[in-house]
Enzyme design. Structure first.
Site, PDB file in Angstrom:
ATOM      1  CB  CYS A  93      -0.940  -0.001   1.200  1.00  0.00           C
ATOM      2  SG  CYS A  93      -1.951  -1.475   1.268  1.00  0.00           S
ATOM      3  CG  HIS A 367      -6.298   2.113   0.834  1.00  0.00           C
ATOM      4  ND1 HIS A 367      -5.114   2.562   0.261  1.00  0.00           N
ATOM      5  CD2 HIS A 367      -5.930   1.173   1.754  1.00  0.00           C
ATOM      6  CE1 HIS A 367      -4.094   1.934   0.809  1.00  0.00           C
ATOM      7  NE2 HIS A 367      -4.567   1.085   1.710  1.00  0.00           N
TER       8      HIS A 367
HETATM    9  N1  COA Z   1     -16.601   1.753   4.789  1.00  0.00           N
HETATM   10  C1  COA Z   1     -17.895   2.110   4.775  1.00  0.00           C
HETATM   11  N2  COA Z   1     -18.810   1.541   3.976  1.00  0.00           N
HETATM   12  C2  COA Z   1     -18.381   0.583   3.142  1.00  0.00           C
HETATM   13  C3  COA Z   1     -17.042   0.174   3.088  1.00  0.00           C
HETATM   14  C4  COA Z   1     -16.132   0.789   3.961  1.00  0.00           C
HETATM   15  N3  COA Z   1     -14.847   0.436   3.976  1.00  0.00           N
HETATM   16  N4  COA Z   1     -16.912  -0.808   2.171  1.00  0.00           N
HETATM   17  C5  COA Z   1     -18.135  -0.983   1.645  1.00  0.00           C
HETATM   18  N5  COA Z   1     -19.019  -0.164   2.227  1.00  0.00           N
HETATM   19  C6  COA Z   1     -20.458  -0.080   2.022  1.00  0.00           C
HETATM   20  C7  COA Z   1     -20.835  -0.062   0.560  1.00  0.00           C
HETATM   21  O1  COA Z   1     -20.929   1.265   0.073  1.00  0.00           O
HETATM   22  C8  COA Z   1     -22.173  -0.735   0.599  1.00  0.00           C
HETATM   23  O2  COA Z   1     -23.150   0.188   1.063  1.00  0.00           O
HETATM   24  P1  COA Z   1     -24.681   0.091   0.594  1.00  0.00           P
HETATM   25  O3  COA Z   1     -25.161  -1.250   1.018  1.00  0.00           O
HETATM   26  O4  COA Z   1     -25.339   1.224   1.336  1.00  0.00           O
HETATM   27  O5  COA Z   1     -24.657   0.265  -0.884  1.00  0.00           O
HETATM   28  C9  COA Z   1     -22.024  -1.797   1.669  1.00  0.00           C
HETATM   29  O6  COA Z   1     -20.990  -1.297   2.532  1.00  0.00           O
HETATM   30  C10 COA Z   1     -21.616  -3.151   1.157  1.00  0.00           C
HETATM   31  O7  COA Z   1     -20.546  -2.948   0.238  1.00  0.00           O
HETATM   32  P2  COA Z   1     -19.666  -4.143  -0.301  1.00  0.00           P
HETATM   33  O8  COA Z   1     -18.820  -3.593  -1.420  1.00  0.00           O
HETATM   34  O9  COA Z   1     -20.525  -5.324  -0.613  1.00  0.00           O
HETATM   35  O10 COA Z   1     -18.739  -4.460   0.944  1.00  0.00           O
HETATM   36  P3  COA Z   1     -17.778  -5.691   1.102  1.00  0.00           P
HETATM   37  O11 COA Z   1     -18.330  -6.570   2.176  1.00  0.00           O
HETATM   38  O12 COA Z   1     -17.496  -6.320  -0.220  1.00  0.00           O
HETATM   39  O13 COA Z   1     -16.428  -5.016   1.623  1.00  0.00           O
HETATM   40  C11 COA Z   1     -14.903  -4.668   3.397  1.00  0.00           C
HETATM   41  C12 COA Z   1     -16.322  -4.445   2.887  1.00  0.00           C
HETATM   42  C13 COA Z   1     -14.739  -3.992   4.730  1.00  0.00           C
HETATM   43  C14 COA Z   1     -14.650  -6.177   3.565  1.00  0.00           C
HETATM   44  C15 COA Z   1     -13.904  -4.077   2.344  1.00  0.00           C
HETATM   45  O14 COA Z   1     -14.160  -2.703   2.183  1.00  0.00           O
HETATM   46  C16 COA Z   1     -12.453  -4.275   2.749  1.00  0.00           C
HETATM   47  O15 COA Z   1     -11.912  -5.379   2.612  1.00  0.00           O
HETATM   48  N6  COA Z   1     -11.791  -3.222   3.213  1.00  0.00           N
HETATM   49  C17 COA Z   1     -10.399  -3.283   3.629  1.00  0.00           C
HETATM   50  C18 COA Z   1      -9.500  -3.139   2.435  1.00  0.00           C
HETATM   51  C19 COA Z   1      -8.071  -3.398   2.817  1.00  0.00           C
HETATM   52  O16 COA Z   1      -7.741  -4.288   3.566  1.00  0.00           O
HETATM   53  N7  COA Z   1      -7.149  -2.609   2.238  1.00  0.00           N
HETATM   54  C20 COA Z   1      -5.752  -2.723   2.516  1.00  0.00           C
HETATM   55  C21 COA Z   1      -5.461  -2.107   3.806  1.00  0.00           C
HETATM   56  S1  COA Z   1      -3.855  -2.422   4.421  1.00  0.00           S
END
Ligand code: COA
Length: 420
Positions: A93, A367
């Site tokens: 990252c 991100h």
């Molecule tokens: N914060 C707030 N809302 C989020 C979000 C986040 N990080 N990620 C998704 N959403 C919301 C979407 O907008 C959606 O909203 P809606 O239902 O109102 O339309 C809902 O949550 C579901 O979205 P979806 O894309 O299906 O979520 P997901 O379950 O596939 O992913 C996480 C959610 C947390 C698992 C994903 O964002 C993730 O893995 N984040 C971490 C990424 C990471 O590790 N990066 C590297 C860091 S070192």
């Protein structure tokens, strides 16, 4: 030995970024071209792209996310820069933080007078399980991923250790998310343009439309504590503690200090830069700080001849809300164990003593991992030039810092920028 001085000064004279978010149908090329075009128009007095001597691209894993490796020459060609040297840098990252440092050193050494630094990542084509697995390759696959760790899990472990050591609570982390969504709502490029109260209203409106019971959260903390509205991802990190999965591209134009005013009357100079590496999380003696961030920031402060107190704003690597709190301690803004208190007291808010992540941070702005470090530089560049629009900080900030972490801190790059 290791005096870590730049051979000559370096300035950033142009900066552009695509929107961050989920853009089906857009590739890394499209995202980077969007950023490059904005960077071109941002150079006040214009420039000739033929003067760009080399291209340094941060990209974590086009290979896994898009099935496309070797992106740097492709993107260079796409924006008309062939046959200049074009190289991709990978630091998880922190890939574009690493790329920026390579570009910085290339100009500082006298090898090139002008270079292009970029960052790009296209993450949203894959299902979330594949994204999670791809991201996990930035950890120690042999000793960590094999034991079931994913990135939310790593930062959840750090959050747990931090709470145990210093007394923070999950509510502390929620407050970081509330702040960053508040900031991101002022950023047209941000993936999440909604403040938490706006998200609450949207959810209520959706419930009414579907004829479902309308939730009655009394405030943001109640909403964020609701398991249905804000599900647990890895205790104590909930959905709104995580940065999202994102697509995005960034482009920056670096020139030598003596040439800077040919391109703009408002160049932003690199005052200091530091970088460090470390073993994977399981091999460290602490979970509640990131040692490479401490080392990189000390190097950057020393080179710039400034102290943490001098920094007017910082874009820090809030891949998870706990990461922002730890960053503010590793960077020396607050004592170890006091970062969470500062967050609760509002010291890191836009109008606080030490504004952190006024862009919305990775949490709200998005991100796209290989582009995030360069994206932080775009924000500091704009703030120092007084061009950050609705989110412009008052009192003409003159010194800003970026803190870009790869993985759980195996890589960290810290840069300090100044307006003279
Ligand atoms: N914060 C707030 N809302 C989020 C979000 C986040 N990080 N990620 C998704 N959403 C919301 C979407 O907008 C959606 O909203 P809606 O239902 O109102 O339309 C809902 O949550 C579901 O979205 P979806 O894309 O299906 O979520 P997901 O379950 O596939 O992913 C996480 C959610 C947390 C698992 C994903 O964002 C993730 O893995 N984040 C971490 C990424 C990471 O590790 N990066 C590297 C860091 S070192």
């Amino acid at each position: 030995m290791n005096s870590r001085k730049l051979g000559r000064g370096v300035a950033v004279v142009g900066a552009g970024m695509s929107r961050f978010g989920a853009f089906p149908g857009m590739s890394s090329r499209d995202l980077f071209v969007e950023a490059f075009k904005e960077m071109r128009t941002s150079v006040d007095k214009g420039f000739d792209p033929k003067d760009i001597g080399a291209f340094y691209l941060g990209n974590f894993s086009g290979d896994l996310f898009e099935g496309q490796a070797h992106l740097a020459p492709i993107l260079a060609n796409w924006v008309g820069l062939s046959p200049i040297p074009a190289v991709r840098l990978e630091g998880a990252c922190a890939s574009s933080g690493v790329a920026f440092r390579e570009g910085l050193m290339a100009v500082a050494s006298g090898m090139y007078d002008m270079v292009l630094v970029g960052g790009v990542e296209k993450m949203t084509d894959l299902p979330i399980s594949a994204v999670t697995d791809s991201l996990a390759t930035a950890a120690d696959v042999t000793y960590e991923v094999s034991a079931g760790f994913t990135f939310p899990g790593f930062y959840a472990s750090m959050a747990t250790a931090y709470m145990h050591a210093y007394g923070a609570t999950p509510e502390t982390f929620m407050r970081v998310g509330i702040k960053n969504h508040e900031n991101g709502a002022l950023n047209a490029k941000a993936q999440f343009g909604q403040r938490i109260p706006d998200v609450m209203e949207s959810k209520k409106a959706a419930a009414i439309k579907k004829g479902r019971p309308v939730p009655t959260w009394e405030n943001e903390l109640a909403f964020l504590s609701d398991d249905r509205a804000n599900p647990m991802i890895a205790w104590p990190m909930r959905l709104f503690d995580c940065s999202p999965v994102s697509d995005g591209g960034v482009a920056l134009l670096l020139v030598s200090e003596e040439l800077a005013r040919q391109f703009t009357d408002n160049p932003i100079f690199v005052a200091g830069s530091g970088a460090a590496s470390d073993g994977a999380l399981h091999s460290r003696s602490t979970l509640s700080s990131i040692p490479s961030a401490k080392i990189a920031s000390q190097q950057a402060y020393e080179m710039a001849g400034v102290s943490p107190q001098d920094i007017k704003l910082a874009e820090v690597h809030d891949c998870f809300t706990i990461a922002e709190i730890i960053a503010t301690e590793d960077l020396g803004f607050f004592e170890a164990g006091k970062g969470w208190v500062a967050a609760e007291e509002g010291l890191t808010a836009r109008n606080g003593l030490k504004p952190i992540n006024v862009s919305g941070g990775l949490k709200s702005k998005g991100h796209p991992v290989g582009a995030s470090g360069a994206g932080q530089i775009v924000e500091v560049w704009k703030q120092l030039r007084g061009q950050a629009g609705d989110r412009q900080l008052p009192n003409s900030p003159d010194l800003g810092l970026t803190h870009n972490v790869g993985g759980t801190g195996q890589t960290c790059v810290v840069n300090i920028f100044e307006r003279r």
